[in-house]
Structures are given as structure tokens and as C-alpha cells.
Design an enzyme around this catalytic site. Sequence first.
Site, short mmCIF file in Angstrom:
data_model
loop_
_atom_site.label_atom_id
_atom_site.label_comp_id
_atom_site.label_asym_id
_atom_site.label_seq_id
_atom_site.Cartn_x
_atom_site.Cartn_y
_atom_site.Cartn_z
N LYS A 181 35.88 52.63 31.80
CA LYS A 181 35.77 53.82 32.65
C LYS A 181 37.07 53.98 33.44
O LYS A 181 37.32 53.26 34.40
CB LYS A 181 34.60 53.74 33.64
CG LYS A 181 34.27 55.15 34.15
CD LYS A 181 33.75 55.23 35.54
CE LYS A 181 34.75 55.13 36.64
NZ LYS A 181 35.70 56.29 36.77
N GLU A 256 40.63 42.83 40.88
CA GLU A 256 42.03 43.09 41.22
C GLU A 256 42.02 44.19 42.27
O GLU A 256 41.80 45.36 41.93
CB GLU A 256 42.81 43.54 39.98
CG GLU A 256 42.87 42.51 38.88
CD GLU A 256 43.79 41.35 39.21
OE1 GLU A 256 44.55 41.45 40.20
OE2 GLU A 256 43.73 40.34 38.51
N GLU A 388 46.28 49.45 54.02
CA GLU A 388 46.99 49.84 52.80
C GLU A 388 47.20 51.35 52.80
O GLU A 388 46.25 52.12 52.60
CB GLU A 388 46.17 49.42 51.57
CG GLU A 388 46.92 49.64 50.27
CD GLU A 388 46.06 49.34 49.04
OE1 GLU A 388 44.85 49.65 49.03
OE2 GLU A 388 46.62 48.82 48.06
N GLY A 461 41.32 40.10 46.18
CA GLY A 461 40.47 39.81 45.04
C GLY A 461 40.64 38.42 44.47
O GLY A 461 41.21 37.53 45.10
#
Length: 485
Positions: A181, A256, A388, A461
Site C-alpha cells: 500500500k 522505519e 520533525e 523505530g
Amino acid sequence: MTTTFESEPGRLFIGGQWLEATDGARVDVIDPSTGQVVTTVAEAGAVDVDAAVRAAREAFDNGAWSGLSGRERGRVLHRVAELIRENADDIAALESRDVGKPITLAHAVDVTNAANDYEYYASLAWSLDGSARDVPLNRLAYTKRGAIGVIAAITPFNFPLILAGSKIAPALAAGNTIVHKPAEETPLSALYMAGLLKEAGVPDGVFNVVTGTGPVAGEALLRNPGVDKIAFTGSTATGRHAASVAGEGLKQVTMELGGNAAHLVFEDADIEKAIGAIIKGFVFNTGQFCMGGPRLLVARSVYETVVGILADAVPGVPIGDPRQPETVIGPMAGERHLKKVEEYVELARKEGGRIVCGGERLDLNGGYYYKPTVIADLTNDSRVVQEEVFGPVLTVQPFDSEDEAVELANSTPYGLASGIQTTNLTRAHRVADRLQAGIVWINDWPMLDPAVPFGGVKASGFGREYGPEALESYTKVKSVVVSLD
Ligand code: NAD
């Protein structure tokens, strides 16, 4: 030379067939350099996702792929790499149109790395070996490595081709089947790759693509009991959710997630060389780079010198139409990303930041452009430093000692990448050891290669992509113990 195969029809790819969504839903794909619709793609619902998982399960169970030897699968993956190279112009153009990537970089980075990924794992497919173990009691023990089963690969918008390849290539090399996906904003190269993989000889049902939204198609994929492993790349917030759903289903995961890397410049750095790496580290892919270096930490003795050089150099980096070969900075990949960057820069102003350059949109052809921006003098607890931003924004902070540099570098929740600029070899290794990051670049930024594993620690992660480590993560080990009595 380009090859002709059925690709990019904007439909779902399930069991080797191009299908509309069951309810006929479609969604627009926008060219970020103009804000205009370029095409539409099918929007999968839960029923479509279930059909894709069933196709992948059936293909896994019938052994048409998982039953091949590693070297037979490797030959097909070699063909995938060849086809990517033969069609490099088309793929680079598609990725550039979809994400707003400068065409030169789409070629040199995205297409090149994707081909390298498949080539690398094609070779590693030959070495899916087990091992013999020395055991007592007159027994022979050995291990075998096998595929896990059906992999759900969920990928983000910023490097659609590369980040899909870094999952698909090792997962296929190990004999798994896949439902991919892609991000809703940038689905085009995933559909192109479905046609390309089929052309290369990947059997029907082994690779499936469901385009659609995260909350509908992504969620249905996470929760589908037919999925054995979730390989997720995306934001930390979505990753937390995905990992908790995977936990309920006791599914394997690799995560990730987000990054906010620090780039440390010591007083003994070769400043002229460092500036190139610093600029690349925050403007590459218009700053939409999980392993970018948006936090610059500079020894106080050279702080104003570095800020001054950046003030002169950064506005000269070519920004504009991604189709022009000289362009280095394209638009943001979507309007929501542009707005987010704008909000963060406004916040930085309120937090007392000094805007050294940039700090505003670039008005061009209706595209989502933001000028590369350098912000000095923010304190370390500023949200723009800690969070971020994911755009072409660099914050610059001074430090007074090596200990303080390391403390500042490790002070955010993230731990994906980090960088050091120094000519002192001992310091380089000492500091690299102390940085909380999955990868550390020394006098460089950013060099990535399929042979070098990357991945995060802390909120960035766990699990590694690239390297033999990634191949291993798509296998399970079986032990066999034989009595010799
Ligand atoms: P995102 O988390 O919004 O989306 C990532 C993917 O998850 C998309 O395909 C999305 O549709 C899907 N998704 C969203 N909600 C979902 C749900 N409820 N269930 C299942 N799937 C769902 O991330 P993004 O904005 O596309 O990408 C940017 C983020 O990705 C940044 O944080 C960046 O640092 C991170 N990233 C990390 C790496 C890495 O290697 N660590 C690489 C690239 C990007």
C-alpha cells in the site's frame, strides 16, 4: 530503450489483474509543481484489501514463488533491475511528476538506487543458507531459513520507489508474497512497478498493489488476519498505531519511522567541505528526507562563520521546476506539507529564532514551493528544534564542548541518523560511538547503499532495511534435530 508492458493504468493490481475498486471509488493524483490533477487512481476499500491478501496467501501456498530456489528467484530479480534501468527515463519522469522531485535527482538517486536494491537482493537470494550446529547426545542439528508468508508493505510519500524497493526486493528474494500500500499522495511508481515485476516473471498473486488511504486501505491491511508481517515506513505517530495493531495480531514488524538528525560541526572541521554536506543534508528531496540533517550544531568558535557562509550560499541553490535538469530543490510533495513547514517557521519566529535566509514560500506556477530556510539562535527546547519539520529548514545552534554537542544531538525523541564534521580521526570515532542513531555519516551526508543497513533507535523505530539484515528479517528459522542412535 524502453520496454512496453501494461503499467500505470490507475487500477488496483490484485492476483495479476488490474481491477477497479469494488465500489468504483477513485482519487486524484496532484502534480505538486503546479497543484493540478495529473491523473486518478482507484481507491481501495477493505473488501479490495482482503482480496489482495487472499491472492497473496494463495500465491504463497501454491509455491509458485516460495517453492523456487533462492537462485531461481534471484534470476527474476536481476531481470527486475535490468527493466528498471531500461525504463529509467519513464520511471524518473513518473516519480518527478508524482512527488515533485527534480528530474536529475530522480534519475541519479531514486531510479539508480531502486535498480541497485533489486540487483543486490538478487545476489543475496543465493545465500539463504541455514547452518549445522554442534550438539551433544549423538544428535545432528541444523537450521533452515524459509519465507515468512504474506508481507504487508506500507510506504510513505517521500521516496515511493526506493522505500518500496527496500522492502519488496528482500521480501521477494526470501520467497514471500506481498501486498503493497503506497502513500495516497504518491501511488504512481508502485503501479508502474506492478507491471514491471509481472513482465520480469514474478508470478501472479505474488505482488499486489492496493492504492488508497491510510485510515481505510492501510488500516484494513494492518488488521487483516491473512498478513504475517507488517513492514511499515512512515511517521512515528502512524508507526506507533501500526505496531500496536500488529501486537494484537502477534505479527512480526519492522518500523522505519520519523527522524530529526543532528549534524555536528567541530572547530577542526574542513568548513569548506562541510558546507556542501550541510546544505545537501537539509535541502535534499526538499527536506522531505527522514535521514536529512535539519539540526546543525556548530562549535561556538566557528558558529557565526558557518551561519554567514550559509546565508550567502543557501539562497543560490537552484529551486524551481523539477523538470529542468539544473533544479536541485523542487516543490513540497503536497499542500499539507507546505502548510506544515510554514507553520513551523512562523513558530520559530515566535520562539525568537533569527531567520538567516528563506522563511517564505516561492510563488511559481501554482506549485508548493518553499525557499530553503536557515534559522539561528533557537533554544534547544524550541518545538522547531525538537520536532520533525520535514521540509527545507535548518536550525543552527552553538555548542561549547564535545560533551555538550553529544548531549544536544541526543536530546530529541528521534534516533535515525547523525553526522559529524571533523578532521580529528579519534574524535570522529569517539563521537560516532556516543550518538544515538542508526547510521552516522562522517564528513559526508547522505550516502546510502543497499549494502549498508539503516533504521532507527528510540522513536525512529526498530528493524533494519538494506544489507543482509533486511533479508534475514523476511525469513524465519526452522531447527531440525536428528537422532543418530
Ligand atoms: P504517514 O505515517 O502519514 O504515512 C505512511 C503510510 O502509512 C502511508 O502509506 C499512509 O497511507 C499509511 N497510513 C496512514 N494511516 C494509517 C493507518 N491508520 N493504518 C495503516 N496505514 C496507515 O507518513 P508520511 O507523511 O507518508 O511520511 C513521512 C514520514 O515518514 C516522516 O515522519 C518520515 O520521517 C518517515 N519516513 C521514515 C523513513 C525511515 O526509513 N525511517 C523513510 C521515509 C520516511
